[in-house]
Enzyme design. Structure first.
Site: not given
Ligand code: DQA
Length: 138
Positions: A97, A71, A99, A77, A22, A84, A108
């Site tokens: 995201h 985000n 990542s 997930h 991150y 909703d 993920r």
């Molecule tokens: C995330 C990816 C998610 O799977 C993870 O739980 C995060 C960060 C990302 O910004 O890459 O907390 O949303």
């Protein structure tokens, strides 16, 4: 343009957790860069680790913002409540995201919110927030 940047669970730990995934910048630093990039626009930032508060932030954006950059972190997930909430407002939402979630663990790869979002951006690090914000100007 009025843009609302919403970060969900654990995103307040950005810059402190899993730096290889991150990055090393804090969420505050990233938000400052976003503000500078969109200085001709109105940007608001919200972060919460609480699912219902994310829903409330999305609901409260009705009539106030042109777009939401979301985000949702791990809520992405499994949170049907956030899904909703997105579906209940006319304000378009772009899922972001930091990542590339498709290059990571199996869980993920599934998002329960993508179907009700305008689009999805992942894998571009902090720049994903800016790319998502720019998408509302096209
Ligand atoms: C995330 C990816 C998610 O799977 C993870 O739980 C995060 C960060 C990302 O910004 O890459 O907390 O949303």
């Amino acid at each position: 343009m009025k843009l609302l940047f919403v970060n969900g669970v654990n995103l307040n730990m950005t810059g402190l957790r899993e730096k290889g995934v991150y990055g090393t910048q804090t969420l505050e630093e990233i938000n400052a860069e976003i503000s500078e990039y969109f200085k001709g626009d109105t940007c608001e930032f919200y972060q919460s680790n609480i699912e219902g508060e994310i829903c409330t932030a999305i609901q409260n954006a009705r009539g106030k913002f042109d777009g939401i950059i979301l985000n949702a972190g791990a809520f992405t997930h499994y949170s049907y409540a956030i899904r909703d909430a997105i579906a209940s407002v006319e304000v378009p939402v772009v899922e972001v995201h930091i990542s590339n979630v498709h290059a990571r663990e199996e869980f993920r790869k599934n998002s329960v919110i993508s179907e009700v979002c305008k689009g999805v951006i992942c894998g571009f690090g902090k720049n994903g927030y800016i790319l998502a914000g720019e998408s509302f100007k096209l």
